[in-house]
Motif scaffolding. Structure first.
Motif, PDB file in Angstrom:
ATOM      1  N   ILE A  23       0.984  -0.881  -0.116  1.00  0.00           N
ATOM      2  CA  ILE A  23      -0.158  -0.051   0.350  1.00  0.00           C
ATOM      3  C   ILE A  23       0.512   1.321   0.221  1.00  0.00           C
ATOM      4  CG2 ILE A  23      -1.659   1.322   0.909  1.00  0.00           C
ATOM      5  CD1 ILE A  23      -3.116  -1.413   0.085  1.00  0.00           C
ATOM      6  N   LYS A  24       2.300   1.063   0.906  1.00  0.00           N
ATOM      7  CA  LYS A  24       2.843   2.524   1.214  1.00  0.00           C
ATOM      8  C   LYS A  24       3.277   2.719  -0.435  1.00  0.00           C
ATOM      9  CE  LYS A  24       5.500   5.333   3.080  1.00  0.00           C
ATOM     10  NZ  LYS A  24       5.226   6.973   2.430  1.00  0.00           N
ATOM     11  N   ILE A  25       3.527   1.689  -0.983  1.00  0.00           N
ATOM     12  CA  ILE A  25       4.682   1.791  -2.539  1.00  0.00           C
ATOM     13  C   ILE A  25       3.745   2.355  -3.275  1.00  0.00           C
ATOM     14  CG2 ILE A  25       6.276   0.561  -1.605  1.00  0.00           C
ATOM     15  CD1 ILE A  25       5.388  -1.629  -3.545  1.00  0.00           C
ATOM     16  N   SER A  26       2.410   1.982  -3.302  1.00  0.00           N
ATOM     17  CA  SER A  26       1.850   2.728  -4.306  1.00  0.00           C
ATOM     18  C   SER A  26       1.788   3.976  -4.717  1.00  0.00           C
ATOM     19  CB  SER A  26       0.489   1.733  -4.836  1.00  0.00           C
ATOM     20  OG  SER A  26       0.661   0.490  -4.161  1.00  0.00           O
ATOM     21  N   GLY A  27       0.519   4.462  -5.987  1.00  0.00           N
ATOM     22  CA  GLY A  27       0.204   5.952  -6.712  1.00  0.00           C
ATOM     23  C   GLY A  27      -0.590   6.355  -5.676  1.00  0.00           C
ATOM     24  N   ASP A  28      -1.583   5.940  -6.077  1.00  0.00           N
ATOM     25  CA  ASP A  28      -3.508   6.323  -5.132  1.00  0.00           C
ATOM     26  C   ASP A  28      -3.738   5.215  -4.552  1.00  0.00           C
ATOM     27  OD1 ASP A  28      -5.354   6.864  -4.183  1.00  0.00           O
ATOM     28  OD2 ASP A  28      -6.252   8.260  -6.168  1.00  0.00           O
ATOM     29  N   ARG A  29      -2.739   5.878  -3.046  1.00  0.00           N
ATOM     30  CA  ARG A  29      -3.199   4.283  -1.745  1.00  0.00           C
ATOM     31  C   ARG A  29      -4.396   4.043  -1.773  1.00  0.00           C
ATOM     32  NH1 ARG A  29       1.493   7.798  -1.040  1.00  0.00           N
ATOM     33  NH2 ARG A  29       3.542   6.778  -0.789  1.00  0.00           N
ATOM     34  N   TYR A  80      -0.459   7.114   5.179  1.00  0.00           N
ATOM     35  CA  TYR A  80       0.751   7.102   4.544  1.00  0.00           C
ATOM     36  C   TYR A  80       1.346   7.467   3.211  1.00  0.00           C
ATOM     37  CZ  TYR A  80       1.987   1.800   6.233  1.00  0.00           C
ATOM     38  OH  TYR A  80       1.887   0.834   6.966  1.00  0.00           O
ATOM     39  N   ASP A  81      -0.193   8.028   2.806  1.00  0.00           N
ATOM     40  CA  ASP A  81       0.415   9.396   2.049  1.00  0.00           C
ATOM     41  C   ASP A  81       1.423  10.720   2.327  1.00  0.00           C
ATOM     42  OD1 ASP A  81      -1.793   8.746   0.118  1.00  0.00           O
ATOM     43  OD2 ASP A  81      -3.086   9.631   0.361  1.00  0.00           O
ATOM     44  N   HIS A  82       1.196  10.335   4.028  1.00  0.00           N
ATOM     45  CA  HIS A  82       1.997  11.804   4.751  1.00  0.00           C
ATOM     46  C   HIS A  82       3.050  11.343   5.618  1.00  0.00           C
ATOM     47  CE1 HIS A  82      -1.505  14.239   3.673  1.00  0.00           C
ATOM     48  NE2 HIS A  82      -2.153  13.819   4.189  1.00  0.00           N
ATOM     49  N   GLY A  83       3.131   9.325   5.536  1.00  0.00           N
ATOM     50  CA  GLY A  83       4.054   9.667   6.596  1.00  0.00           C
ATOM     51  C   GLY A  83       4.752   7.884   5.909  1.00  0.00           C
ATOM     52  N   ASP A  84       5.784   7.745   6.708  1.00  0.00           N
ATOM     53  CA  ASP A  84       6.961   6.999   6.450  1.00  0.00           C
ATOM     54  C   ASP A  84       6.183   5.414   6.833  1.00  0.00           C
ATOM     55  OD1 ASP A  84       8.235   8.313   5.012  1.00  0.00           O
ATOM     56  OD2 ASP A  84       9.971   8.483   7.209  1.00  0.00           O
ATOM     57  N   ARG A 140       6.673  17.867  12.126  1.00  0.00           N
ATOM     58  CA  ARG A 140       7.359  17.480  10.709  1.00  0.00           C
ATOM     59  C   ARG A 140       6.182  17.765  10.227  1.00  0.00           C
ATOM     60  NH1 ARG A 140      12.703  18.437   9.917  1.00  0.00           N
ATOM     61  NH2 ARG A 140      13.620  20.337  11.830  1.00  0.00           N
ATOM     62  N   ARG A 141       5.565  16.331  10.758  1.00  0.00           N
ATOM     63  CA  ARG A 141       3.980  15.182   9.693  1.00  0.00           C
ATOM     64  C   ARG A 141       3.441  15.522   9.909  1.00  0.00           C
ATOM     65  NH1 ARG A 141       8.194  10.335   6.788  1.00  0.00           N
ATOM     66  NH2 ARG A 141       9.550  11.953   5.893  1.00  0.00           N
ATOM     67  N   PRO A 142       1.977  16.451  10.808  1.00  0.00           N
ATOM     68  CA  PRO A 142       1.127  16.386  11.551  1.00  0.00           C
ATOM     69  C   PRO A 142       0.145  15.307  11.159  1.00  0.00           C
ATOM     70  CG  PRO A 142       1.295  18.692  10.972  1.00  0.00           C
ATOM     71  CD  PRO A 142       2.086  17.486  10.291  1.00  0.00           C
ATOM     72  N   LYS A 143      -0.371  15.379  10.141  1.00  0.00           N
ATOM     73  CA  LYS A 143      -0.906  14.701   9.432  1.00  0.00           C
ATOM     74  C   LYS A 143      -0.694  13.071   9.691  1.00  0.00           C
ATOM     75  CE  LYS A 143      -3.321  18.025   6.305  1.00  0.00           C
ATOM     76  NZ  LYS A 143      -3.773  18.362   4.440  1.00  0.00           N
TER      77      LYS A 143
END
Length: 281
Positions: A23-29, A80-84, A140-143
Motif C-alpha cells: 500500500i505504501k509504495i503504490s501511487g493512489d494508496r 501513508y500519504d503523509h508518513g513513512d 514535521r508531519r502532523p497529518k
C-alpha cells in the motif's frame, strides 16, 4: 505453542507488514487499498462453501466490524500519504493496545497486572518517541501522526468487536470469512464512489499488486484466527505483533526510508510493550 504454529504466526506477521508495504509504495494508496480488499473478498468467496454461516445473534456485531474495518482501510492509506511505513505502522499498531487498556480501566474497571503495566509503558514510550520525533514527528508531519492515531482507534475498536462477534458467531472462521468479504466489498464501493472511473484505471495497472496484497491480507488474518483456536491467545497475539519489527526491516532495506537507530529502538519498545501487555491473565 508448537513449532509449526509459531512459524505460521510469524508468517502472518510478515504478511501483514508486507501488504502494508505494498500500500505504501503504490501511487493512489486509497485506490490500491480498495483493490487489495476487493481481491481479498474475491479470494474469500469460494471458502463460503466450507464454513458455517455466523449465528444471527452475531450479525449486528458483524455489521459493526465491517464498518470499523472499512474505516481502517481508508485511514491507513491516508496516513501513508503523509508518513513513512516505519513511522505510521508502529504508531497505529502500538497505540491500539494503549487505547484498549485505557478504555478497559475507565469503562470496565479492569486493572492490569504489574508486568502488563510495564508493557503499556513501553508501548507509550515507543509510540510517543515516533510521534514526537524531531525529524518526522507531529511537528514535521502532523497529518501522518494524526491519521496513524485514528487508525489505531479503528484497530482498537475492531479488535474488541471482532472478539465479541466471533464468540457469538458459533464459527470463528465463518465470522472471519464473512467479515473479509463484507469489508472488502464495502471498501471498494466507497472508493469507487469517491474516485469514480479513476478506480478502474488504478485497478488495471495494479492487478498483480492488488491480488498479492489481497491474498496476504486475508491469509494473515485467517492464520491468526486459526492459531487462536489452537494455541494460547496471549502467546499468539504477542508473536503476531512482531509485524512491527518486520515493518521496520522493510522500511529500512526495501523502501529505503532512512530508518535510523532511534526508530529501531522505538519499534523494539513497541514490540516489547505489545508482548508484555499480552501477559494479562
Amino acid at each position: 505453542m508448537s513449532f509449526e504454529i509459531t512459524l505460521l504466526v510469524l508468517l502472518a506477521a510478515a504478511l501483514h507488514a508486507g501488504w502494508n508495504a505494498l500500500i505504501k509504495i503504490s501511487g493512489d494508496r486509497v485506490a490500491v487499498m480498495a483493490v487489495v480488499t476487493l481481491a481479498g473478498s474475491l479470494f474469500s468467496l469460494p471458502f463460503l462453501a466450507f464454513v458455517e454461516t455466523p449465528d444471527p445473534a452475531s450479525w449486528p456485531l458483524l455489521a459493526l466490524a465491517v464498518l470499523l474495518h472499512t474505516g481502517y482501510h481508508f485511514f491507513l492509506p491516508i496516513a501513508y500519504d503523509h508518513g513513512d511505513l516505519g513511522q505510521v505502522y508502529p504508531i497505529a499498531r502500538g497505540s491500539a493496545p494503549i487505547l484498549v487498556t485505557g478504555g478497559a480501566l475507565v469503562f470496565a474497571g479492569e486493572v492490569l497486572e504489574p508486568l502488563a503495566v510495564v508493557g503499556v509503558i513501553c508501548l507509550a514510550v515507543g509510540v510517543m518517541a515516533l510521534t514526537f520525533d524531531g525529524a518526522s514527528g507531529i511537528a514535521r508531519r502532523p497529518k501522518a501522526v494524526v491519521f496513524a492515531l485514528i487508525t489505531g482507534v479503528c484497530i482498537a475498536s475492531y479488535t474488541v468487536v471482532d472478539g465479541l462477534g466471533a464468540r457469538q458467531a458459533g464459527s470463528v472462521l465463518g465470522f472471519a470469512v464473512w467479515l473479509t468479504i463484507g469489508d472488502g466489498l464495502l471498501t471498494f464501493l466507497i472508493a469507487l464512489f469517491w474516485k469514480g472511473n479513476a478506480i478502474w484505471r488504478v485497478a488495471r495497472s495494479n492487478l498483480v499488486t492488488g491480488f498479492a496484497g489481497g491474498v496476504m491480507q486475508v491469509g494473515a488474518y485467517w492464520i491468526i484466527v486459526w492459531a487462536l483456536a489452537l494455541a494460547p491467545m496471549g502467546m499468539v497475539s504477542a508473536l503476531r505483533e512482531t509485524s512491527v519489527l518486520f515493518a521496520a526491516i522493510i522500511s529500512t532495506f526495501v523502501l529505503k526510508e532512512g530508518f535510523g537507530a532511534w526508530r529501531f529502538v522505538s519499534a523494539g519498545l513497541v514490540s516489547l510493550g505489545l508482548l508484555l501487555s499480552r501477559s494479562q491473565k
